[in-house]
Design an enzyme around this catalytic site. Structure first.
Site, PDB file in Angstrom:
ATOM      1  CB  THR A 327      -0.950   0.018   1.220  1.00 42.37           C
ATOM      2  OG1 THR A 327      -1.749   1.194   1.174  1.00 42.37           O
ATOM      3  CG2 THR A 327      -0.186  -0.013   2.526  1.00 42.37           C
ATOM      4  CG  HIS A 379       5.038 -10.997  17.033  1.00 45.66           C
ATOM      5  ND1 HIS A 379       5.990 -11.969  16.800  1.00 45.66           N
ATOM      6  CD2 HIS A 379       5.657 -10.051  17.786  1.00 45.66           C
ATOM      7  CE1 HIS A 379       7.127 -11.629  17.374  1.00 45.66           C
ATOM      8  NE2 HIS A 379       6.953 -10.461  17.980  1.00 45.66           N
TER       9      HIS A 379
END
Length: 408
Positions: A327, A379
């Site tokens: 993006t 994560h």
């Protein structure tokens, strides 16, 4: 015999849709392939066009109503002739025509020199008295009007009464307007996905900065030749970043993976989503097998997807899938941000504005065009070490573009 107008067949990922707008009314004539209705789904806006010339005899589903796949929407009578759309009111049209005629007559009375003065001083020619033959406005008439204007303004000002003593500011008692509109289906779906990403993933963002000077020099040197060789396709920055990401994804497959329940799905291909801003919200069309695309292919595909997104021409297939997303908030001036994941993907790269900053190069402080990069990652699957190494790999490839070509 009436012909049925039905909704398109929705894919499995789209449960239903909503009538966004009817572009024709009952009883109106339509031409073959003329747009009848727009249907908004969670991902794209679909268009339904007329299958033949005729008249839209009956509308069965109104705007704002929810519809299912292949549901009957309206009926069309092929070959019939209906009412034409309403045009200007006769009185309004006549008044407009009369005004246009008066303006044309006034313009015709202006000589070339007079017309030039009128345009320079932005005067209304109808307020100028013409002394020429047949009421023609001469240059002298315009100059006389200009000279008399300050006197008239001064006389008007002198006639004005003295302003009254200042009063206390009046308390505002007007209505404080609020407007409540329902959230569009696409916007609601975007909000739902963003909320899901923030609540259901262990999202973390790591940052780095990249010196854009090498890519900018390469682009400046070859952009004209590139555009000429590739039929008008311009050499931008997105192609370099997509290629750099593809190479980095091969080195760090966890960033290209997705989580499915308790399983990790490692993708042996790079389908890169490119975030595109549209009036309806942010959409992410996908570049299939981006690792096999050239810079020219990527730039052409990104341009095409952007134009189709703007015109609501993207299909469900364009939006489905994707193993990683890029993006670019820099096109809107963003200097730094933390992009939100696009589940089930586990990584998204954020590009930002290029800004000149003082940096140390070979022990000397120099001004360089720098860009902050942000990598948001899940994560649960990707460790900090892997995320940092991935971002450094992208940085190294951009700062030495020859590595992209040589896959070093």
């Amino acid at each position: 015999m009436a012909q049925d107008i039905k909704a398109p067949s929705f894919p499995e990922s789209v449960a239903d849709g909503e009538i966004a707008a009817w572009h024709k009314k009952e009883g109106e004539s339509v031409a073959r392939d003329e747009l009848l209705v727009e249907i908004e789904t969670d991902k794209v806006v679909m268009e339904v066009v007329a299958p033949a010339d005729g008249v839209l005899t009956k509308i069965l589903v109104g705007e704002g109503e929810t519809i299912l796949s292949e549901q009957l929407l309206a009926e069309l009578e092929p070959g019939a002739v209906g009412t034409a759309p309403a045009t200007e009111e006769p009185a309004a049209a006549a008044a407009a025509a009369e005004s246009d005629t008066a303006d044309a007559d006034t313009e015709a009375l202006l000589g070339p020199a007079a017309r030039q003065l009128v345009e320079e001083h932005k005067l209304d020619p109808r307020q100028i008295v013409g002394t020429g033959k047949g009421g023609r406005v001469t240059k002298e008439d315009v100059l006389k009007h200009i000279k008399s204007a300050p006197k008239a303004a001064a006389a008007k000002a002198a006639a004005k009464p003295e302003p009254a003593a200042a009063k206390e500011p009046a308390q505002v008692t007007g209505e404080r307007v609020e407007k409540r509109v329902p959230m569009t289906r696409m916007r609601a779906r975007i909000a739902e996905r963003l909320l899901h990403a923030s609540q259901e993933t262990a999202m973390l963002t790591t940052f780095n900065e990249v010196n854009m000077a090498p890519v900018m020099e390469l682009r400046s040197k070859y952009k004209d030749q590139f555009e000429k060789t590739h039929n008008g396709t311009r050499l931008g920055f997105m192609g370099f970043f997509v290629k750099a990401c593809c190479e980095a994804l091969k080195r760090f497959p966890e960033v290209n993976a997705s989580i499915d329940g308790n399983d990790v799905v490692y993708h042996g291909y790079q389908d890169v989503g490119v975030a595109v801003s549209t009036p309806g919200g942010l959409v992410v069309p996908v570049l299939r097998d981006a690792d096999f695309m050239s810079l020219a292919d990527i730039e052409a595909a990104v341009k095409d997807l952007g134009l189709r997104a703007r015109d609501n021409k993207l299909t469900i297939d364009d939006m489905t899938g994707g193993t990683f997303t890029v993006t670019n908030g820099g096109v809107f001036g963003s200097l730094l941000s933390t992009p939100i994941l696009n589940p089930p993907q586990t990584g998204i790269l954020g590009m930002h504005k290029i800004q000149e900053r003082p940096v140390a190069v070979d022990g000397k402080v120099v001004i360089q065009p720098m860009m902050y990069l942000a990598l948001s990652y899940d994560h649960r699957l990707i460790d900090g070490k892997t995320a940092v190494q991935f971002l450094v790999a992208v940085k190294d490839l951009i700062e030495d573009p020859a590595r992209i070509l040589l896959q070093l």
